[in-house]
Design a protein around this motif. Structure first.
Motif, PDB file in Angstrom:
ATOM      1  N   SER A  27      43.056  44.979  31.198  1.00 40.97           N
ATOM      2  CA  SER A  27      42.321  45.946  31.995  1.00 40.97           C
ATOM      3  C   SER A  27      41.024  46.382  31.344  1.00 40.97           C
ATOM      4  CB  SER A  27      43.213  47.179  32.224  1.00 40.97           C
ATOM      5  OG  SER A  27      42.560  48.129  33.012  1.00 40.97           O
ATOM      6  N   ASP A  47      41.316  41.917  41.754  1.00 41.20           N
ATOM      7  CA  ASP A  47      40.094  41.130  41.588  1.00 41.20           C
ATOM      8  C   ASP A  47      40.450  39.648  41.428  1.00 41.20           C
ATOM      9  OD1 ASP A  47      37.801  39.812  40.568  1.00 41.20           O
ATOM     10  OD2 ASP A  47      37.073  41.665  39.681  1.00 41.20           O
ATOM     11  N   LYS A  85      39.626  44.554  28.551  1.00 36.31           N
ATOM     12  CA  LYS A  85      38.574  43.603  28.899  1.00 36.31           C
ATOM     13  C   LYS A  85      37.239  44.213  28.489  1.00 36.31           C
ATOM     14  CE  LYS A  85      40.673  43.043  33.307  1.00 36.31           C
ATOM     15  NZ  LYS A  85      40.466  43.029  34.725  1.00 36.31           N
ATOM     16  N   CYS A 128      50.326  36.856  37.580  1.00 32.56           N
ATOM     17  CA  CYS A 128      49.124  37.676  37.407  1.00 32.56           C
ATOM     18  C   CYS A 128      48.953  38.527  38.663  1.00 32.56           C
ATOM     19  CB  CYS A 128      47.897  36.794  37.199  1.00 32.56           C
ATOM     20  SG  CYS A 128      46.356  37.751  37.045  1.00 32.56           S
ATOM     21  N   ASP A 155      38.584  37.156  40.783  1.00 31.60           N
ATOM     22  CA  ASP A 155      37.934  36.541  39.621  1.00 31.60           C
ATOM     23  C   ASP A 155      38.758  36.745  38.349  1.00 31.60           C
ATOM     24  OD1 ASP A 155      35.824  35.609  41.156  1.00 31.60           O
ATOM     25  OD2 ASP A 155      34.498  37.299  40.656  1.00 31.60           O
ATOM     26  N   ASN A 156      39.358  37.918  38.199  1.00 31.82           N
ATOM     27  CA  ASN A 156      40.200  38.158  37.028  1.00 31.82           C
ATOM     28  C   ASN A 156      41.422  37.252  37.041  1.00 31.82           C
ATOM     29  OD1 ASN A 156      38.563  40.115  35.859  1.00 31.82           O
ATOM     30  ND2 ASN A 156      39.559  41.773  36.974  1.00 31.82           N
ATOM     31  N   CYS A 157      42.021  37.062  38.230  1.00 28.06           N
ATOM     32  CA  CYS A 157      43.160  36.150  38.332  1.00 28.06           C
ATOM     33  C   CYS A 157      42.748  34.728  37.979  1.00 28.06           C
ATOM     34  CB  CYS A 157      43.772  36.198  39.735  1.00 28.06           C
ATOM     35  SG  CYS A 157      44.736  37.690  40.037  1.00 28.06           S
ATOM     36  N   ASP A 191      46.568  44.476  35.939  1.00 30.13           N
ATOM     37  CA  ASP A 191      45.471  45.388  35.657  1.00 30.13           C
ATOM     38  C   ASP A 191      45.999  46.817  35.745  1.00 30.13           C
ATOM     39  OD1 ASP A 191      42.967  46.459  35.213  1.00 30.13           O
ATOM     40  OD2 ASP A 191      42.084  45.735  37.075  1.00 30.13           O
ATOM     41  N   ASP A 234      46.416  41.276  40.129  1.00 34.11           N
ATOM     42  CA  ASP A 234      45.112  41.919  39.954  1.00 34.11           C
ATOM     43  C   ASP A 234      44.380  41.877  41.282  1.00 34.11           C
ATOM     44  OD1 ASP A 234      42.394  42.595  39.198  1.00 34.11           O
ATOM     45  OD2 ASP A 234      42.923  42.027  37.149  1.00 34.11           O
TER      46      ASP A 234
END
Length: 126
Positions: free
Chosen positions: A83, A13, A105, A9, A15-17, A55, A11
């Protein structure tokens, strides 16, 4: 699944990971997360992954640039964009750059998991 498969992953961010990690660990995968394209490229060059999730918007480049760069040395690992960038032309650019899927997303996480798992299983030649 006989052995755990690993997903990368990428990204910016965290939090997204963490969200991707949560979704796919519950599905029996290991997840390696990184937050810069350079780190993601280093992982992608040195390790084998079942899939790469990224992303569109990254720190120093776009996911499009990252996907193109990965495709110079890895033509087979599924690349999935996850994304908030929802413009149709962005999805088309991602697919043209070598991605197999573009999921916007927020997403239905069951569908997200299903798409990724199907791409992984379709690539297995066992």
């Amino acid at each position: 699944m006989p052995s755990k498969k690993t997903i990368l992953c990428i990204d910016k961010d965290k939090d997204n990971c963490e969200l991707v990690t949560f979704v796919f660990q519950n599905a029996g995968f290991e997840v390696v997360s990184c937050h810069t394209p350079e780190e993601g490229m280093r992982y992608a060059r040195t390790q084998k992954f079942a899939a790469i999730i990224t992303d569109f918007h990254l720190a120093e480049m776009t996911g499009i640039d990252l996907s193109r760069a990965i495709r110079t040395f890895d033509a087979v690992t599924p690349i999935i964009f996850f994304s908030g960038e929802a413009r149709p032309e962005r999805k088309q650019e991602a697919l043209e750059a070598g991605a197999q899927a573009y999921i916007t997303k927020p997403s239905d996480f069951e569908k997200f998991e299903q798409v990724v798992v199907e791409l992984i299983n379709n690539g297995v030649k066992e």
